[in-house]
Design an enzyme around this catalytic site. Structure first.
Site, PDB file in Angstrom:
ATOM      1  N   GLY A  44       0.775  -1.230   0.000  1.00 62.60           N
ATOM      2  CA  GLY A  44       0.000   0.000   0.000  1.00 62.60           C
ATOM      3  C   GLY A  44       0.805   1.277   0.000  1.00 62.60           C
ATOM      4  O   GLY A  44       1.820   1.416  -0.683  1.00 62.60           O
ATOM      5  N   SER A  45       0.354   2.227   0.797  1.00 63.24           N
ATOM      6  CA  SER A  45       0.860   3.595   0.747  1.00 63.24           C
ATOM      7  C   SER A  45       2.309   3.761   1.195  1.00 63.24           C
ATOM      8  O   SER A  45       2.884   4.839   1.036  1.00 63.24           O
ATOM      9  CB  SER A  45      -0.034   4.501   1.597  1.00 63.24           C
ATOM     10  OG  SER A  45      -1.343   4.535   1.065  1.00 63.24           O
ATOM     11  N   THR A  46       2.904   2.716   1.756  1.00 66.37           N
ATOM     12  CA  THR A  46       4.331   2.808   2.083  1.00 66.37           C
ATOM     13  C   THR A  46       5.171   2.976   0.819  1.00 66.37           C
ATOM     14  O   THR A  46       6.342   3.348   0.895  1.00 66.37           O
ATOM     15  CB  THR A  46       4.801   1.555   2.845  1.00 66.37           C
ATOM     16  OG1 THR A  46       4.511   0.386   2.059  1.00 66.37           O
ATOM     17  CG2 THR A  46       4.115   1.449   4.198  1.00 66.37           C
TER      18      THR A  46
ATOM     19  N   LYS B  53       4.399   5.166  -1.558  1.00 68.35           N
ATOM     20  CA  LYS B  53       4.244   6.531  -2.067  1.00 68.35           C
ATOM     21  C   LYS B  53       5.514   7.375  -1.982  1.00 68.35           C
ATOM     22  O   LYS B  53       5.796   8.150  -2.915  1.00 68.35           O
ATOM     23  CB  LYS B  53       3.082   7.221  -1.347  1.00 68.35           C
ATOM     24  CG  LYS B  53       1.732   6.645  -1.752  1.00 68.35           C
ATOM     25  CD  LYS B  53       0.580   7.200  -0.920  1.00 68.35           C
ATOM     26  CE  LYS B  53      -0.743   6.550  -1.338  1.00 68.35           C
ATOM     27  NZ  LYS B  53      -1.863   6.937  -0.472  1.00 68.35           N
TER      28      LYS B  53
END
Length: 548
Positions: free
Chosen positions: A259-261, A263
């Site tokens: 996921g957002s890790t 970004k």
């Protein structure tokens, strides 16, 4: 003439005797140096173990070899009443019935083990039977004095003493090499740090009823792994009693959409490519962004234009997807390849999972979703190595479980990001912890920076919000990065204190706070509330929240 012949014969006999004696002496020397004892219970040199010890970076023993007892039987040599003996054996070793023991005693075989690694009290009881056909022997036993601590790193041996998993298997030849086994295999693992990580992560796994967990602590500059854990835990002293789930290494073998890790990588790519020159660059951040037949949404929708700083602070999928689209598939793939994300993670373990990526379908939509950590699956150790790369000045180095030094020098590595990008990203991820989704990871005085990530799992071929993987990837102290901390929970459940949420900011971010608070002093990082990262260059691009 006769005397001469006699002298000649005597000389031949003496030469033959000397030759045979020399052969025997040479054989004894060879056996003393190289041969193993027949029963495995002794050694030509009592000071040299049959298998080298494994120790942590401070010399604490993690695996050692001791003499253990074995109980066996020579069925052909039984002198007493076989039925009575079978009953006695069943009483002492109830894993078999008297009928099964009787079948063994009547098998006619020359030798059968009845119990390996037997306790001394059992050996005494069997010996008291007084049956000459029962053989009691000594054999080497591999013991793990710290129990399940770092079990997925160390691994274990089988009953015959051969490495069966983990480093025991990967370094099997070195560990039994007579010329090397007098020297312990020294790991990068710090048992104190490992214990702190396992303890806090285990509590979180139980509290949030997760099915599994993984955690890694890594030196930013050397890529030494100071702690690596996978839960449920495994007991290497009794590996056969562990469940298949416990034997699975989630940190290096399991691959997940994290996921957002991801970004921060996307923003750093755009910075290196010259796409982002200021954290104040603006993007349209509507409540939904159409991408083909899909709609990308945000947990905290802006419904307005937003800056790069705000995109990271609020973990916007919509904003990050647009940045990824500007980077493009070719550059994105090249960056990820240089970070090792498109191949099994580099580490001295055989348990390494194959990463999953869009492959031939790496078009614009895939590029957008990969930008915020969906559509690509890697191990938690990949993520830790990636964060070390991003915050050590931009150089990728393979993760290692060996303590670095003269025998294991730190590799030169390969450059992925520029030093300027690496330095500027510190403020952005510190902002996430001080003002954004990672507030619960803020260990006071340790200047933690990092990113939360909550990814839906695929169930029956479809993504579902009911089952998620939550991750926090962080670095401390962010003003002078030294250590990476990655924590992951597999399918955590919501609780009353999380107000029904099961996202990373609620369940794994607090674990990082607790872990950093415990390991900081152990690693020589003292809390200092008078120091911090200069956030001026990011805060000026963040719109104040209403009511604040």
């Amino acid at each position: 003439m006769g005397v001469a012949v006699a002298h000649l014969r005597l000389m031949v006999v003496m030469l033959a005797f000397a030759f045979v004696t020399l052969l025997i002496v040479l054989k004894l020397i060879w056996m003393a140096v190289f041969a193993e004892p027949a029963g495995g219970g002794g050694n030509g040199n009592a000071l040299v173990p049959l298998r080298a010890d494994i120790v942590d970076r401070n010399g604490m023993p993690l695996a050692r070899t001791f003499d253990a007892w074995s109980i066996a039987v020579h069925p052909e040599k039984i002198l007493g009443d076989r039925k009575a003996l079978a009953i006695q054996l069943a009483e002492l070793m109830p894993e078999r019935s008297a009928a099964q023991y009787l079948a063994i005693l009547n098998s006619g075989k020359r030798f059968i083990y009845l119990r390996r690694r037997a306790l001394p009290e059992l050996v005494r009881a069997v010996n008291a039977i007084g049956e000459p056909g029962i053989a009691l022997g000594r054999e080497p036993e591999r013991l793990y004095p710290q129990g399940p601590l770092a079990a997925h790193v160390i691994g274990f041996t089988d009953l015959d003493g051969a490495g069966a998993a983990g480093l025991e298997r990967e370094y099997d030849k070195q560990l039994i090499d007579p010329t090397m086994r007098s020297r312990p295999l020294q790991l990068s693992i710090d048992a104190r740090v490992q214990q702190a990580l396992e303890s806090q992560l285990g509590e979180a796994m139980a509290h949030f009823s997760a099915i599994g967990a993984a955690g890694i602590i890594m030196d930013v500059h050397t890529s030494e792994v100071l702690a690596l854990t996978s839960l449920p835990e495994m007991n290497p002293n009794a590996p056969g009693k562990s469940s298949p789930e416990a034997g699975f290494n989630r940190a290096t073998l399991g691959v997940y959409e994290l996921g957002s890790t991801f970004k921060p990588f996307t923003v750093a790519m755009a910075m290196d490519a010259g796409i982002i020159t200021s954290f104040g660059k603006m993007y349209d951040c509507p409540k939904g962004l159409k991408a083909g037949r899909f709609t990308i949404t945000d947990t905290h929708p802006f419904g307005r234009r937003c800056s790069v700083a705000e995109i990271m602070k609020e973990s916007s999928n919509i904003g990050t997807a647009q940045i990824a689209a500007e980077v493009g598939a070719e550059r994105q793939r090249a960056f990820l390849k240089r970070m090792g994300f498109l191949e099994p993670v580099s580490i001295e373990l055989g348990e390494r999972g194959r990463t999953l990526s869009p492959g031939a379908n790496w078009g614009e939509i895939a590029t957008m979703t990969v930008g915020y950590g969906h559509g690509i699956a890697v191990t938690p150790l990949h993520l830790a190595t990636g964060y070390a790369t991003l915050f050590n000045g931009g150089v990728w180095r393979p993760a290692t479980l060996m303590k670095t030094g003269p025998r294991h020098p730190v590799p030169a590595g390969r450059r992925v990001f520029t030093e300027q990008t690496s330095d500027q990203m510190r403020a952005l991820l510190r902002l996430v912890v001080t003002n954004g989704t990672g507030k619960n990871a803020n260990a006071i005085g340790y200047r933690v920076g990092g990113k939360t990530g909550t990814a839906e799992k695929i169930v029956s071929g479809r993504y579902t919000g009911g089952a998620v993987v939550t991750t926090f990837a962080g670095v401390f102290p962010m003003d002078a990065p030294r250590y990476v901390v990655v924590v992951m929970l597999d399918e955590p459940k919501a609780t009353k204190e999380t107000y029904g949420f099961h996202t990373a900011g609620w369940n794994v971010a607090p674990v990082v706070k607790q872990v950093v608070g415990r390991i900081g002093p152990l690693l020589g990082v003292a809390p200092d509330e008078g120091r911090d990262v200069d956030l001026t260059n990011v805060l000026q691009y963040v719109r104040p929240e209403k009511g604040k």
